[in-house]
Scaffold this active site. Structure first.
Site, PDB file in Angstrom:
ATOM      1  N   GLU A 157      47.632  -6.182  10.238  1.00 52.44           N
ATOM      2  CA  GLU A 157      47.443  -7.081  11.362  1.00 52.44           C
ATOM      3  C   GLU A 157      48.711  -7.399  12.148  1.00 52.44           C
ATOM      4  O   GLU A 157      49.157  -8.564  12.177  1.00 52.44           O
ATOM      5  CB  GLU A 157      46.811  -8.393  10.879  1.00 52.44           C
ATOM      6  CG  GLU A 157      45.475  -8.209  10.192  1.00 52.44           C
ATOM      7  CD  GLU A 157      44.691  -9.508  10.064  1.00 52.44           C
ATOM      8  OE1 GLU A 157      45.254 -10.587  10.290  1.00 52.44           O
ATOM      9  OE2 GLU A 157      43.483  -9.438   9.748  1.00 52.44           O
ATOM     10  N   GLU A 367      39.079  -5.541   5.589  1.00 53.07           N
ATOM     11  CA  GLU A 367      38.872  -6.941   5.192  1.00 53.07           C
ATOM     12  C   GLU A 367      37.609  -7.461   5.846  1.00 53.07           C
ATOM     13  O   GLU A 367      37.341  -7.168   7.020  1.00 53.07           O
ATOM     14  CB  GLU A 367      40.006  -7.864   5.675  1.00 53.07           C
ATOM     15  CG  GLU A 367      41.229  -7.878   4.836  1.00 53.07           C
ATOM     16  CD  GLU A 367      42.294  -8.846   5.348  1.00 53.07           C
ATOM     17  OE1 GLU A 367      41.944  -9.946   5.826  1.00 53.07           O
ATOM     18  OE2 GLU A 367      43.476  -8.484   5.264  1.00 53.07           O
TER      19      GLU A 367
HETATM   20  C1  NOJ Z   1      43.709 -11.681   7.544  1.00 52.49           C
HETATM   21  C2  NOJ Z   1      44.914 -11.448   6.713  1.00 52.49           C
HETATM   22  O1  NOJ Z   1      45.190 -10.100   6.550  1.00 52.49           O
HETATM   23  C3  NOJ Z   1      44.915 -12.171   5.397  1.00 52.49           C
HETATM   24  O2  NOJ Z   1      46.236 -12.232   4.958  1.00 52.49           O
HETATM   25  C4  NOJ Z   1      44.258 -13.518   5.566  1.00 52.49           C
HETATM   26  O3  NOJ Z   1      44.419 -14.354   4.482  1.00 52.49           O
HETATM   27  C5  NOJ Z   1      42.811 -13.273   5.884  1.00 52.49           C
HETATM   28  N1  NOJ Z   1      42.709 -12.524   7.104  1.00 52.49           N
HETATM   29  C6  NOJ Z   1      41.946 -14.504   5.986  1.00 52.49           C
HETATM   30  O4  NOJ Z   1      42.297 -15.263   7.076  1.00 52.49           O
END
Ligand code: NOJ
Length: 483
Positions: A157, A367
């Protein structure tokens, strides 16, 4: 579903490992920022550093075939001089070996936000030198683990990291500076291309991609102003990562828009273009939590207000990017979490179809999950809301595969409860509960048993009953019209 579809789950080093000052690890920018500001931190987190065997056994018993985790750079290289830390290197060998023994394919994220503090002190991603350090770090990882690990992600991200750290200011280094945001974004994408270049030059037998916080864009209505705002929002949220990593350069209209917004693009060097063009990724990882609903900019200054507490009250988030767009967080008849994340599984279907039509590269959903307050001291943890959330999202993926998209894997966020950055440990995402107050004991949630059935039946148990409101214009519609 194809037999080799990878069902799994994901974590990140700082969020789960703990052991922040053990076995030679030096601080990352997060350690320093959270300690200095006296905020909840990941010193212990889920204690994965000491409990990884137990966690991998739980994944195996669940039937998971893959595990996405990240490496803590400052556990591997502890100072600016490039000193290697044998204990840190060994730790990840142990984790990888344990996965392989359990029949679990590791997907390694090289950078999941925890930049070594010794680099942050020199400007972090604002400093082009960081790219050289990053490539040196990648070289170590590929040499150590490249023969065993087949799936690599350069960055997790970049958009979230850069916007939160340099524009919104709610993550370290805590700035609110559009010029620096653009510069850090650019340097990260250049680092991505450099890492891809290195990986491909080594002719290892795996693949390398980038993981993006995907926000499929929708418009509040179908007016020319909304269509333009959608395009600008797509550039802002998605295209500077996906176009650049897959197609090999930044969208021209984004660069023009940045210039007209007063951003100096003098950080671009003439030879960079060839580096971007020649070194594109093998796959993309899409993290999906919600769609992005866009309206035209109505006036006033830029507002970047994020509901980080879950207690602020729904609808307290507000995003207005001056002269670009506004983001809507209070659609009628729509479900949002306490953190203002809309629940919209159809956005995952639309997003996958749109990305696959546009880019034609393999996709992993790296994710997906839902964060909530949960009482984990109960004997049984009935997270039914999570089961329906995951079930509807997996259904969306399965429909996209049926309709031709090449999706190869799915990772629930998260494997177990962990430290959720500024949202702390109270915001839980895990299939397995972690009792942070009680020595980080693990307890399987109802969603764990349910996911076990999903993994064991290769998705055959999934059925979704949700009806979708298709009233809004999506970027996918616009792309189909060639816009
Ligand atoms: C995106 C991120 O990659 C991760 O580190 C984060 O905790 C989750 N989403 C949930 O917000």
């Amino acid at each position: 579903m194809k037999k080799d579809f990878l069902w799994g789950s994901a974590t990140a080093s700082y969020q789960c490992e703990g052991a922040w000052n053990e076995d030679g690890r030096t601080p990352s920018l997060w350690d320093v920022y959270l300690h200095e500001n006296n905020l909840e931190n990941g010193d212990v987190a889920s204690d994965f550093y000491h409990r990884y065997r137990e966690d991998i056994t739980l994944m195996k018993e669940c039937g998971q075939k893959t595990y996405r985790f990240s490496i803590s750079w400052n556990r591997i290289i502890t100072d600016l001089q490039g000193t290697l830390n044998p204990k840190g290197i060994k730790f990840y060998h142990d984790v990888i070996d344990e996965c392989l023994k359990a029949g679990i394919e590791p997907l390694i994220t090289i950078f999941h936000w925890d930049l070594p503090d010794y680099l942050e002190k020199l400007g972090g991603w604002l400093n082009r030198e960081t790219i050289t350090h990053y490539v040196d770090y990648c070289r170590v990882l590929f040499a150590e683990y490249g023969a065993k690990v087949k799936l690599w992600a350069t960055f997790n991200e970049p958009r979230y990291y850069v916007f939160s750290g340099y524009f919104i200011g709610n993550y370290p280094p805590g700035l609110n500076d559009a010029q620096k945001t653009a510069q850090a974004a650019y340097n990260m994408m250049l680092a991505n291309a450099r890492a891809v270049e290195l990986y491909h030059s080594l002719h290892l037998s795996g693949q390398i991609g980038v993981v993006h916080s995907y926000g499929p864009i929708y418009g509040i209505d179908d007016t020319p102003a909304t269509r333009q705002a959608m395009r600008d929002a797509d550039n802002y949220y998605n295209n500077w990562i996906l176009d650049t990593a897959i197609l090999g350069y930044f969208p021209e209209d984004l660069l023009t828009k940045l210039s007209s917004s007063g951003i100096k693009l003098d950080f671009i060097e003439p030879n960079d273009r060839a580096v971007f063009e020649k070194n594109t990724v093998d796959f993309i990882g899409l993290n999906y939590y919600a769609r992005v609903m866009i309206a035209p900019y109505q006036g006033g200054e830029t507002i970047l207000k994020i509901n980080n507490s879950g207690k602020a009250g729904k609808g307290t988030s507000k995003i207005v990017v001056k002269d670009w767009f506004e983001q809507i967080f209070d659609l009628p008849d729509t479900e949002y979490t306490d953190w203002d994340t809309e629940i919209y599984p159809q956005g995952l279907y639309d997003g996958i179809m749109m990305a696959y039509e546009k880019y034609q590269v393999p996709i992993y959903i790296t994710e997906n999950g839902v964060g909530a307050y949960e009482d984990v001291t109960k004997e049984e943890i009935n997270d039914d809301f999570r089961i329906s959330y995951l079930s509807e999202h997996i259904d969306a993926i399965m429909r996209s595969i049926k309709d031709g998209a090449d999706v190869r894997g799915y990772y629930v966020w998260s494997t177990m409860d962990l430290y959720s950055w500024k949202n702390g440990t109270e915001k839980r995402y895990g299939l397995v509960a972690v009792d942070f107050e009680n020595g980080c004991q693990r307890k399987k949630k109802a969603s764990y048993y349910w996911y076990q059935k999903v993994c064991q039946t290769n998705g055959a148990v999934i059925e979704s009953k949700r009806e979708y409101n298709k009233n809004y214009l999506s970027m996918w519609d616009l792309n189909k019209e060639g816009l």
